[in-house]
Structure formats: C-alpha cells, structure tokens
Design a protein around this motif. Structure first.
Motif, PDB file in Angstrom:
ATOM      1  N   TYR A  16       1.703 -11.480  10.411  1.00 38.98           N
ATOM      2  CA  TYR A  16       1.144 -10.366   9.649  1.00 38.98           C
ATOM      3  C   TYR A  16      -0.338 -10.585   9.421  1.00 38.98           C
ATOM      4  N   LYS A  17      -1.098  -9.507   9.551  1.00 36.35           N
ATOM      5  CA  LYS A  17      -2.534  -9.597   9.276  1.00 36.35           C
ATOM      6  C   LYS A  17      -2.770  -9.405   7.789  1.00 36.35           C
ATOM      7  N   ALA A  18      -2.316 -10.375   7.031  1.00 36.55           N
ATOM      8  CA  ALA A  18      -2.477 -10.364   5.573  1.00 36.55           C
ATOM      9  C   ALA A  18      -2.334 -11.803   5.107  1.00 36.55           C
ATOM     10  N   LEU A  22      -0.382 -12.419  -0.350  1.00 34.91           N
ATOM     11  CA  LEU A  22       0.021 -11.014  -0.375  1.00 34.91           C
ATOM     12  C   LEU A  22       1.408 -10.827   0.256  1.00 34.91           C
ATOM     13  N   ALA A  26       4.692  -9.362  -1.514  1.00 38.41           N
ATOM     14  CA  ALA A  26       5.467  -8.228  -0.991  1.00 38.41           C
ATOM     15  C   ALA A  26       6.952  -8.572  -0.933  1.00 38.41           C
ATOM     16  N   TRP A  27       7.245  -9.873  -0.819  1.00 39.62           N
ATOM     17  CA  TRP A  27       8.617 -10.337  -0.680  1.00 39.62           C
ATOM     18  C   TRP A  27       9.271 -10.617  -2.036  1.00 39.62           C
ATOM     19  N   HIS A  32       6.950  -3.772  -4.622  1.00 38.86           N
ATOM     20  CA  HIS A  32       6.683  -3.868  -3.190  1.00 38.86           C
ATOM     21  C   HIS A  32       7.977  -3.756  -2.384  1.00 38.86           C
ATOM     22  N   GLU A  35       9.418  -0.562  -1.338  1.00 45.16           N
ATOM     23  CA  GLU A  35       8.657   0.179  -0.340  1.00 45.16           C
ATOM     24  C   GLU A  35       9.068  -0.139   1.093  1.00 45.16           C
ATOM     25  N   TRP A  36       9.644  -1.322   1.322  1.00 39.83           N
ATOM     26  CA  TRP A  36       9.886  -1.681   2.724  1.00 39.83           C
ATOM     27  C   TRP A  36      11.277  -2.243   3.009  1.00 39.83           C
ATOM     28  N   TRP A  37      12.020  -2.638   1.969  1.00 40.33           N
ATOM     29  CA  TRP A  37      13.287  -3.355   2.226  1.00 40.33           C
ATOM     30  C   TRP A  37      14.273  -2.486   2.998  1.00 40.33           C
TER      31      TRP A  37
ATOM     32  N   ARG B  99       8.683  -2.565   8.838  1.00 38.97           N
ATOM     33  CA  ARG B  99       8.321  -1.801   7.636  1.00 38.97           C
ATOM     34  C   ARG B  99       7.420  -2.615   6.719  1.00 38.97           C
ATOM     35  N   LEU B 100       7.695  -3.929   6.649  1.00 33.87           N
ATOM     36  CA  LEU B 100       6.834  -4.792   5.841  1.00 33.87           C
ATOM     37  C   LEU B 100       5.407  -4.772   6.397  1.00 33.87           C
ATOM     38  N   HIS B 103       3.792  -1.611   5.442  1.00 36.00           N
ATOM     39  CA  HIS B 103       3.507  -1.646   3.999  1.00 36.00           C
ATOM     40  C   HIS B 103       2.265  -2.493   3.710  1.00 36.00           C
ATOM     41  N   LEU B 104       2.165  -3.654   4.343  1.00 34.43           N
ATOM     42  CA  LEU B 104       1.020  -4.541   4.119  1.00 34.43           C
ATOM     43  C   LEU B 104      -0.277  -3.872   4.580  1.00 34.43           C
ATOM     44  N   ILE B 107      -1.228  -1.179   1.912  1.00 33.75           N
ATOM     45  CA  ILE B 107      -1.808  -1.637   0.646  1.00 33.75           C
ATOM     46  C   ILE B 107      -3.166  -2.304   0.857  1.00 33.75           C
ATOM     47  N   GLN B 108      -3.371  -2.879   2.039  1.00 31.97           N
ATOM     48  CA  GLN B 108      -4.667  -3.523   2.281  1.00 31.97           C
ATOM     49  C   GLN B 108      -5.757  -2.491   2.549  1.00 31.97           C
ATOM     50  N   THR B 113       0.765   2.803  -2.951  1.00 32.25           N
ATOM     51  CA  THR B 113       2.009   2.320  -2.372  1.00 32.25           C
ATOM     52  C   THR B 113       3.158   3.239  -2.719  1.00 32.25           C
TER      53      THR B 113
END
Lengths: 156, 113
Positions: A16-18, A22, A26-27, A32, A35-37, B99-100, B103-104, B107-108, B113
């Motif tokens: 991930y580019k984060a 962060l 998100a986890w 958070h 939003e994605w789970w 999806r994660l 999402h990342l 938010i970035q 969100t």
C-alpha cells in the motif's frame, strides 16, 4: 509449522502506498473498518472494540438479503504499527469454526507491505472457508467482472 | 467424483496425525503395503488399517491386492479440490484488500471517508 497437523493456511501479501501508521489505523479503527471491510453489499457495524491483547472487536456484518452475521476478533497481539494477531469466530466461546489470523505491517521506501496470514485448523473452520469461499468469493468474482466490464464499456 | 456432501470429509480425514503420517510416507516412498506402513506408525496394524479405511473412503488412497498383502497408493486429487475452496476465500480477501487500497487512497487525498 507442526508437521503432524495439516491446517489450511492462506497467505496474502499486498503493498500500500501509505505509511504503516495509517494502514494499521485503517485496520483497527471502527470508522475506517466500516469503509472497506465489506464484502460488497455488506455493512460492517462495530459494537465494541478493545484494542489490546485479550480485548475484543465485536461486529456485525449485515446484508439486506443474506442476513445478519455476528463476528468477533479476540486480539492476541497488538503492536502498532507493526503487527496484529487475533482469533476470529462467530462471537461464541469455543467456536469450532474460529480461525487464527495475523497481519504484519512492514515499512517500505514507498509505503507498507502487508502480510495477511489465516490458519484454519479444525474441520469446521475449513468448512467456513468452503462456505465463505463459495458464496462470498463467488459474489466478489462477479462484482469484479462487473467492474471490468464497466471499464471496458467506458473505454469503448 | 466428490459431491459437496463428501468434500468436507476430506478435511476430517486429514485432521489426524497418524493419517497425515501415512499420507506423507506414501507421498515420499510410493506404494506401500499395510505392514510396511504399520512398521513406522506408532500403532498396531489394526489401527493403521482403520485409518487407511478412512483415507480410502474419501478417495485419498487406493488399494490393490498383491498376494497376501494390500498395496496402498496416494491419490492427491481430493486435495486439489480442497485447494480450490481456499482459492474462493482468497478471492474474497483480495477484494477486501482492494477496498482497503481504495480507502487509503481516498483518505490520503483528503476526501471525506
């Protein structure tokens, strides 16, 4: 790995580019996670989260047609922003369909390498893989196909 | 051919150390007789025969008569089916991790969100 057991193990890696902080958040933050789970079409509602070893994440996955599924993750390791390990079950003690999961967050030059490892040791846990794999996996495949077709149509 | 009803039994058959040990030996050494398999196992010939029966029922081993002995062969095909299920679960998780990622990125970029 204990050679006298044959647990099913699923390992997935993703970059991930984060930054790890962060991705870890998100986890581990209900706002958070909702939003994605997912999966697609599901709502993830957190009822309780106590982010520490021995603490629990209690959540419900809701789908208008498929119904309501209680879930629980019992944290075994919480080491922000490096590692998370938990036992996942349906919210009852000694759930034979429970499985062990760990998530490692490693910093890279451009972001975070995530390694997800899930181990299914009991026949019931393996059956859970069968059920989820067949039903949700199948639905996801279709959803992805839709997305690809949509993109192709847009490009045409 | 395996049916959805018999498939979970493949996992049950795998869920015993002695049976795994028997399968591992058949994989390493090829076809073996019941007595050859019993030599290594920490149980009686009768116990080994019982476990081979469980493995045979789900199609993981096949037997062939050879004189007074039975010769056992590993058949890995039911395991390949089991791997297929895992693949379905992988698809579910790949989609979740996609999806994660989305999402990342959201938010970035500072979007709500």
């Amino acid at each position: 790995m204990n050679s006298t057991h044959a647990p099913l193990e699923l390992v997935i890696q993703r970059h991930y580019k984060a930054p790890p902080e962060l991705v870890f958040r998100a986890w581990t933050d209900p706002a958070h996670l909702s939003e994605w789970w997912g999966p697609e079409g599901f709502e993830t509602d957190t009822h309780h989260m106590d982010l520490r070893p021995g603490g629990e994440w209690l959540f419900t996955m809701r789908h208008p047609q498929a119904g309501v599924f209680p879930n629980r993750a019992r944290y075994l390791e919480v080491d922000p922003p490096r590692r998370l390990a938990y036992l996942h079950d349906a919210g009852v003690d000694d759930d034979p369909s429970g499985f062990h999961a760990s998530v490692d967050f490693e910093p890279t030059a451009t972001g975070t390498q995530v390694t997800l490892r899930m181990v299914f040791s009991t026949p019931e846990a393996r059956q859970r893989v069968v059920d989820h794999g067949a039903v949700e996996g199948g639905r996801q495949t279709l959803a992805r196909l839709d997305a690809v077709l949509e993109r192709l149509r847009a490009e045409a | 051919m395996l049916t959805p009803r018999t498939e979970p039994r493949v996992f049950e058959a795998l869920g015993h150390p002695t049976r795994l040990q028997l399968l591992e030996r058949l994989r390493r050494e090829g076809p073996l007789s019941t007595s050859a398999l019993a030599e290594d196992a920490t149980m009686t010939r009768q116990g080994v025969r019982k476990h081979l029966g469980v493995l045979s029922e789900v199609g993981l081993v096949r037997d062939q008569r050879q004189g007074r002995e039975r010769l056992w062969t590993l058949d890995p095909r039911p395991l390949a089916d089991a791997a297929g299920w895992l693949e379905g679960f992988r698809v579910l998780w790949e989609a979740r991790l996609d999806r994660l990622d989305a999402h990342l990125q959201r938010i970035q970029q500072g979007e709500p969100t």
